[in-house]
Design a protein around this motif. Sequence first.
Motif, mmCIF file in Angstrom:
data_model
loop_
_atom_site.group_PDB
_atom_site.id
_atom_site.type_symbol
_atom_site.label_atom_id
_atom_site.label_comp_id
_atom_site.label_asym_id
_atom_site.label_seq_id
_atom_site.Cartn_x
_atom_site.Cartn_y
_atom_site.Cartn_z
ATOM 1 N N THR A 103 37.369 39.037 28.541
ATOM 2 C CA THR A 103 37.728 40.519 28.415
ATOM 3 C C THR A 103 38.813 40.739 29.853
ATOM 4 O OG1 THR A 103 35.686 40.876 27.199
ATOM 5 C CG2 THR A 103 36.914 42.675 28.563
ATOM 6 N N MET A 104 38.423 40.094 30.765
ATOM 7 C CA MET A 104 39.082 40.511 32.177
ATOM 8 C C MET A 104 40.366 39.495 32.418
ATOM 9 S SD MET A 104 37.268 42.931 33.114
ATOM 10 C CE MET A 104 38.275 43.540 34.395
ATOM 11 N N TYR A 105 40.768 38.878 31.530
ATOM 12 C CA TYR A 105 42.223 38.404 31.549
ATOM 13 C C TYR A 105 43.180 39.304 31.996
ATOM 14 C CZ TYR A 105 46.272 35.693 30.302
ATOM 15 O OH TYR A 105 47.460 34.946 30.349
ATOM 16 N N THR A 106 44.011 38.957 32.629
ATOM 17 C CA THR A 106 45.074 39.824 33.226
ATOM 18 C C THR A 106 45.867 40.633 32.253
ATOM 19 O OG1 THR A 106 45.491 38.252 35.144
ATOM 20 C CG2 THR A 106 47.199 40.072 34.643
ATOM 21 N N ASN A 107 46.039 40.107 31.066
ATOM 22 C CA ASN A 107 46.990 41.019 29.925
ATOM 23 C C ASN A 107 46.007 41.340 28.644
ATOM 24 O OD1 ASN A 107 49.495 40.603 31.431
ATOM 25 N ND2 ASN A 107 49.399 38.448 30.737
ATOM 26 N N SER A 108 46.418 42.194 28.143
ATOM 27 C CA SER A 108 45.941 42.710 26.820
ATOM 28 C C SER A 108 46.590 42.360 25.802
ATOM 29 C CB SER A 108 45.786 44.017 26.645
ATOM 30 O OG SER A 108 45.057 44.730 28.109
ATOM 31 N N PHE A 109 46.100 41.986 24.521
ATOM 32 C CA PHE A 109 46.663 41.459 23.449
ATOM 33 C C PHE A 109 46.789 42.502 22.586
ATOM 34 C CE2 PHE A 109 44.794 37.820 25.391
ATOM 35 C CZ PHE A 109 46.051 36.919 25.669
#
Length: 132
Positions: A105-111
Amino acid sequence: MSETSYEADVNTSSQCTDRDGLSTWDAGDLKSGVVATTCSWTWPMPGVKNDLREADVRFNTHDYDFTNKPTSSCSNKYDIRSVGTHEAGHVFGLGHVGSGHENLTMYTNSFVCSTKARTLGKGDVLGLRSIY
């Protein structure tokens, strides 16, 4: 539906402004390339985690579209719950994780059109446990 005149303490350059003492989530204009942003202010607590005073979140509805139900025909819309869960992670003190952790969830980018960030991954949970 209730309305409020309060706004998140975030400017159009995606920078935190002076806090007003109220935690507010809203929608508006942010710097291009920023889907949403969180600003938080804490009380320093020596020897322990800082105590949250206020947290504001703004979704960039000026440049991006959001949906609550991405379908197979979804095109260029962000799942509002995935982005909200990510921003809530910031409220709780989590930072971004980088390459190799796209499943968190805390990955830098949203998809776009993806609901996978609605729930926390193991790394997200371990990050929260390390704080709390």
